[in-house]
Design an enzyme around this catalytic site. Structure first.
Site, PDB file in Angstrom:
ATOM      1  N   ASP A  97     -15.539 -30.868 -25.796  1.00 59.26           N
ATOM      2  CA  ASP A  97     -15.843 -29.852 -24.802  1.00 59.26           C
ATOM      3  C   ASP A  97     -14.688 -28.847 -24.800  1.00 59.26           C
ATOM      4  OD1 ASP A  97     -17.031 -28.324 -22.890  1.00 59.26           O
ATOM      5  OD2 ASP A  97     -17.428 -29.955 -21.498  1.00 59.26           O
TER       6      ASP A  97
HETATM    7  C1  BGC Z   1     -18.674 -27.031 -20.374  1.00 57.96           C
HETATM    8  C2  BGC Z   1     -19.742 -27.236 -21.422  1.00 57.96           C
HETATM    9  C3  BGC Z   1     -20.014 -25.963 -22.163  1.00 57.96           C
HETATM   10  C4  BGC Z   1     -18.724 -25.434 -22.728  1.00 57.96           C
HETATM   11  C5  BGC Z   1     -18.894 -24.167 -23.531  1.00 57.96           C
HETATM   12  C6  BGC Z   1     -17.472 -26.321 -20.916  1.00 57.96           C
HETATM   13  O1  BGC Z   1     -16.581 -25.975 -19.920  1.00 57.96           O
HETATM   14  O2  BGC Z   1     -18.316 -28.272 -19.837  1.00 57.96           O
HETATM   15  O3  BGC Z   1     -20.901 -27.727 -20.832  1.00 57.96           O
HETATM   16  O4  BGC Z   1     -20.961 -26.178 -23.168  1.00 57.96           O
HETATM   17  O5  BGC Z   1     -17.830 -25.177 -21.670  1.00 57.96           O
HETATM   18  O6  BGC Z   1     -19.174 -23.079 -22.753  1.00 57.96           O
END
Ligand code: BGC
Length: 758
Positions: free
Chosen positions: A283
């Site tokens: 993530d």
């Molecule tokens: C979130 C994800 C997301 C990623 C990219 C993160 O902060 O937890 O769900 O896909 O950002 O935007």
């Protein structure tokens, strides 16, 4: 007959053979390519960057263009549009040494430009075909917009409505969550990932992210393996079984080790036990964040992550900047780097990017597909089917297309809030407001009055925290009293009041946890003043989470929960309020009576001192001040008609291992309108080697019933459906007594029993 089987056998073998041949071709292609790659270029593939735009962390990647040209980037996320993506792809394909194309990912969460209801709302449709279709439309639009990777579906089981991200998933139940996970993957990936209108899905956040303590985002998770296997892991596993191409690791710790560095999670369970072959991405900066978790410096946590089984580093660049050194120091192996690189190249190959890196850059397709009339029409239908009718006294709904209606509330005319959280590509200017939807559905004979009546909140701090992405909770120049007065005046002139209240779009979603899940005071004051007018009030609730609605449920004439319906949400509200659709949504999360009850969910275990809801008794598992039951249970939702259920008929009273039993009920539409009912099947394993839930969802069917019509609904339950993970984490059947419950929600059910023999 034999010939028939032979035909399928041969066909099956041929397709396996074709698969193997294409895999061999792919492997040869990638091996040849990797022989030409330097170590730096291999590490470069593991780097996922964002040039800005939709950013959820404090870091934004720097020097993206030169990094692409230097072979230091495997994929990009956060940019859209065939033209922009073509330009970025050209940097890689024309200017980098080996011309390896890039991935282009994005958070396509509930629709792309045509925004669908937030996932929690969508799940309340319990309509797998519809859900698949919504993901299909999202994929059509996203691929036409240059993308080939969607960071969705989010399948985290969530039982804490304080957690803002409950809005992004499918609620509290592992069975329903698994079915929805599969439907979403099918919708995004289709049957052929190399087509120009399919993309790679990314199931997230692996794993257990929804169980963050206190509902605080990114927080600690600590749970038993038995609970993990039976209740939290099934949706991720289901997505893998449906062939999902990628997985995103979560921010939380599991058994003390953050998911992004957790070898048990990323290798032992994911690869060795579940056989996942796709790619794992971290993530947003979750690898770096392991430094804050206290697991070492950037080099140490990056090595930990690669060792654990991570393939791609989102934004953090720990892989890019430290893996070479770690290799020289023997902290990681070349094979680990190569395995990760190969998985990324495989995904690119499967998408067909080596054949045509510009496959998703077709301006003409973008023009005809994105926000087409057909997509908007579908979004309107999807939204209407996601709404849940929580209360409807004296058939207040549907509304008549005559007389005067006062439409009030801070969300009635708030275009800014219609799309809901995580709609990064959505344009709220193109969304339909509730006021517009009501006006167009009400027709010329109905007079509509409008008054805002209240701010979303009068708490300046909360408004500030909510408005980070834009003015979702503006403070009106007028005093709260003046605003309420205007609404009360409108109500006094009307036959019925529609109060559109609830949360701002970004009061849920990432980093949007709330300790208080009541309606904001400002809005409660408005409702209280409206109640005093004596006019029936229809509360239309915008929310990304279950809320505590005790007062509202006692005082409103009707409550329609519309979540955030997306681009066409306002029209869908109009359709439902005036009876074009009879509501058919059912809750996928329990609505707590009070925040102190959290977590409350339908599949709880019994205690040794069970609570008796009829009578309070000391030394039982209960509260002194409130009941144990939620205000609105899982599976609950009314419609404009009513249904009755016959007793359950079983095909037998016992079944043996490997066999099945059928359970039937006759469901009758006892009202005066046509409707669609979701018939739900629950079971209870009465005696087990571990304590088993009091009710577990095991099936559901949607039936359309004309007024007065009856239909027999039959479920087949096989011994396989009764398996669970025991204390040794073995997926087993245990012989013994079982109960079966069938009904229109998790509480009002008909019961029968059977025995599972050996
Ligand atoms: C979130 C994800 C997301 C990623 C990219 C993160 O902060 O937890 O769900 O896909 O950002 O935007």
């Amino acid at each position: 007959m034999k010939k028939f089987f032979l035909f399928f056998f041969v066909l099956g073998s041929l397709s396996v053979a074709a698969q193997t041949a294409s895999d061999t071709k792919m492997n040869t292609f990638i091996s040849t390519l990797m022989k030409k790659m330097t170590l730096d270029e291999k590490i470069g593939q593991l780097n996922l960057v964002t040039p800005g735009g939709a950013v959820t962390g404090s870091v934004v990647s720097k020097d993206v263009e030169s990094k692409i040209e230097n072979g230091q980037v495997g994929g990009l996320f956060g940019i859209t549009g065939p033209e922009k993506i073509r330009q970025a792809q050209e940097l890689a394909v024309k200017n980098s040494r080996l011309n390896i194309p890039l991935f282009f990912g994005l958070d396509v969460i509930h629709g792309h430009k045509t925004v669908m209801p937030i996932p929690l709302g969508l799940s309340c449709s319990w309509d797998l075909e519809l859900i698949e279709k919504s993901a299909r439309i999202a994929a059509e639009e996203a691929t036409a917009d240059g993308l080939n990777w969607a960071f969705s579906p989010m399948v985290d089981i969530a039982r804490d409505p304080r957690w803002g991200r409950i809005a992004e998933g499918s609620g509290e139940d592992p069975y329903l969550g698994s079915q929805i996970a599969k439907a979403m993957v099918r919708g995004y990936q289709g049957t052929d990932i190399s087509k120009d209108n399919t993309l790679i899905a990314c199931v997230k956040h692996y794993a257990l992210y929804g169980a963050a303590e206190g509902g605080r985002d990114y927080n600690t998770v600590d749970m038993s393996k038995v609970r993990m296997y039976n209740e939290y892991l099934p949706p991720y596993k289901a997505a893998i079984e449906a062939g999902v191409g990628s997985i995103m690791s979560s921010f939380n710790v599991i058994d003390g080790i953050p998911a992004s560095g957790n070898k048990w999670l990323l290798t032992e369970l994911l690869r060795n036990q579940w056989g996942f072959k796709g790619l794992v991405v971290s993530d947003y900066t979750s690898i770096n964040e392991m430094m804050n978790h206290g697991l070492g410096d950037l080099q140490a946590v990056s090595a930990l992550s690669l060792n654990a089984g991570m393939d791609m580093d989102m934004v953090g660049e720990g892989f890019l900047t430290t893996l070479k050194k770690s290799l020289q120091q023997g902290k990681v192996t070349l094979q680990q780097i190569e395995t990760a690189c190969r998985r990324i190249l495989e995904a690119k190959y499967r998408l067909g990017l080596f054949e045509d890196p510009y496959r998703y850059c077709n301006e003409e397709r973008a023009k005809s597909v994105i926000m087409s009339d057909a997509n908007r029409k579908a979004a309107r239908e999807v939204a209407a089917k996601s709404f849940v009718l929580l209360k409807n006294n004296n058939q207040t709904l549907p509304l008549k297309k005559s007389g005067t209606i006062a439409v009030v509330g801070p969300l009635a005319d708030s275009r800014r809030n219609m799309l809901g959280t995580w709609s990064v590509s959505g344009d709220f200017d193109k969304a339909v407001t509730v006021l517009e939807g009501i006006k167009s559905a009400a027709g010329p004979d109905t007079k509509i009055l409008f008054a805002k009546g209240a701010n979303l909140t009068n708490d300046a701090n909360l408004a500030k925290h909510t408005n980070v992405f834009g003015m979702e909770a503006p403070m009106d120049g007028r005093s709260p009293e003046d605003m309420i007065k205007e609404a009360v005046d409108a109500a006094a002139q009307s036959d019925v009041v529609v109060a559109v209240v609830g949360e701002a779009a970004d009061m849920t979603g990432e980093a949007s946890s709330m300790a208080n899940i009541d309606l904001q005071e400002s809005q409660k004051e408005l409702l209280k003043a409206l109640v005093k007018t004596g006019k029936p009030i229809v509360m239309v609730l915008y929310n990304g989470r279950p809320m505590t609605l005790k007062w509202e449920s006692d005082n409103m004439a009707a409550i329609l929960d519309v979540w955030f319906g997306g681009t066409e949400g306002g029209n869908a509200v109009g359709d439902v309020l005036f009876g074009k659709y009879s509501p058919s949504g059912k809750l996928t999360t329990s609505f707590p009576y009070s925040v102190g009850q959290i977590p409350v969910y339908h599949s709880m275990l019994n205690t040794g001192r069970p609570y008796n809801h009829e009578e309070f008794a000391k030394f039982k598992s209960n509260y002194l001040d409130i009941p144990n039951e939620p205000l609105y249970p899982f599976g609950f939702g009314l419609s404009y008609t009513s249904y009755s259920y016959s007793d359950v008929t079983l095909s037998g009273t016992s079944l043996k291992m490997g066999q099945s039993i059928t359970a039937s009920v006759k469901v009758t539409n006892t009202g005066a309108r046509d409707g669609v009912e979701t018939v739900q099947l629950y079971i209870r394993d009465v005696v087990g080697s571990i304590s088993r839930p009091m009710k577990e969802l095991k099936g559901f069917k949607k039936v359309a019933l004309k007024a007065g019509e009856s239909q027999t609904v039959t479920f087949t339950i096989s011994s396989n459906d009764l398996k669970f993970y025991n204390n040794a984490l073995k997926f087993v059947n245990e012989p013994g007594d079982y109960k079966i419950f069938i009904g229109g929600n998790s509480v009002d059910v008909k019961e029968a029993s059977f025995v599972l023999g050996k």
